[in-house]
Scaffold this active site. Sequence first.
Site, PDB file in Angstrom:
ATOM      1  N   TYR A   1     -15.830 -35.992 -28.323  1.00  0.00           N
ATOM      2  CA  TYR A   1     -16.600 -37.219 -28.149  1.00  0.00           C
ATOM      3  C   TYR A   1     -15.687 -38.443 -28.285  1.00  0.00           C
ATOM      4  O   TYR A   1     -15.723 -39.359 -27.455  1.00  0.00           O
ATOM      5  CB  TYR A   1     -17.715 -37.265 -29.188  1.00  0.00           C
TER       6      TYR A   1
ATOM      7  N   VAL B   1     -21.560 -43.633 -23.152  1.00  0.00           N
ATOM      8  CA  VAL B   1     -21.637 -42.211 -23.460  1.00  0.00           C
ATOM      9  C   VAL B   1     -22.997 -41.864 -24.053  1.00  0.00           C
ATOM     10  O   VAL B   1     -23.591 -40.836 -23.724  1.00  0.00           O
ATOM     11  CB  VAL B   1     -20.509 -41.802 -24.435  1.00  0.00           C
ATOM     12  N   GLU B   2     -23.504 -42.728 -24.918  1.00  0.00           N
ATOM     13  CA  GLU B   2     -24.742 -42.428 -25.633  1.00  0.00           C
ATOM     14  C   GLU B   2     -25.977 -42.445 -24.736  1.00  0.00           C
ATOM     15  O   GLU B   2     -26.794 -41.527 -24.789  1.00  0.00           O
ATOM     16  CB  GLU B   2     -24.931 -43.417 -26.789  1.00  0.00           C
ATOM     17  N   THR B   3     -26.137 -43.501 -23.942  1.00  0.00           N
ATOM     18  CA  THR B   3     -27.392 -43.649 -23.191  1.00  0.00           C
ATOM     19  C   THR B   3     -27.208 -44.108 -21.748  1.00  0.00           C
ATOM     20  O   THR B   3     -28.146 -44.599 -21.136  1.00  0.00           O
ATOM     21  CB  THR B   3     -28.331 -44.654 -23.890  1.00  0.00           C
TER      22      THR B   3
END
Length: 332
Positions: free
Chosen positions: A313, A125-127
């Site tokens: 999230y 999800v982050e990168t």
Amino acid sequence: MKIAGFFHLLLLLVVACLSPGVYAGEGIAERPDVRAFIQSMANRFNFDESDLNQLFNQVVIQDKVLELISKPAESKPWYAYRKLLLTDERVQEGVAFREKYAQDLEKAEMRYGVAPEIIVAIIGVETRYGQKMGNYRVMDALATLSFEYPRRAEFFRKELQSYLLLCRDEGVNPIEPIGSYAGAMGIPQFMPSSYRRYAVDLDGDTHRDIWKSPADAIGSVAHYFAQNGWSAGEPVAFSATTSGTGYARLLDKSLRPAHTLEQLSRAGVDIDARLSGNTRAHLLSLEGESGSEYWVTFNNFHTITRYNHSPLYAMLVYQLADAIKSQNNTKR
């Protein structure tokens, strides 16, 4: 000016406008609020004022940072947010990432008790598994938010302070690292304070590198979760059905598990799981395409929100992790 020279200058200007890596403008070291910050860093942490003046004279306030932080993806309704980020491609890339770094994930799980699919989902999800770590100099992003974003200036000044300290500790030039518009860094997108507190050296090279070492990123995410309340083997969330109207009074903005499953059941909330009635849980409502979706979430879900406070999230991470785990089990 010669024609050749004019066209060369024009070309440079075009490249500067198109390239996100080019920074222009004057530094901010002479601003009173920045001078006060520099003096504070010198007095409290023994930084050299002239060095900090030189550093802040290289800083450029980024208007795009202010624009982006005002409209995060988590402001979308759940159904749109999920459709945007929970894609088949992201799931398949997660399966491949888990297979490639299986030994590091196993090592992290043994040391910290965090399920591999959760670690992989956070990074996904982050990168996008390290593929997209940001386009902004961390120094620019943090300075912009520290001095041009009053609503959360105090938070970002503390992060800027942590960033300068970690750069000194790690021997990094503060002007070089690249990150997100919020100043988050590396494969797991740690804020500077999280880096200082939770980053670990899982690959054993004596350096905590969350930019270039997937092993260190994996270990750092696992350490973060372990330190923020993750319980190995415990549930994250279950889809719920509701009946009557009593459940509505249990809906609130707090994500802490404040009720027992027995209380939820008496209020008309049911889940397909055999758990003790004394288990602490939270009733969550999300905006689906056809109306409200109801979920019963537990302590581990709350732990995910310590990484990012949005329930959207946390639910995305949970569902991505579940999809990756299912694909992984199918391959066995």
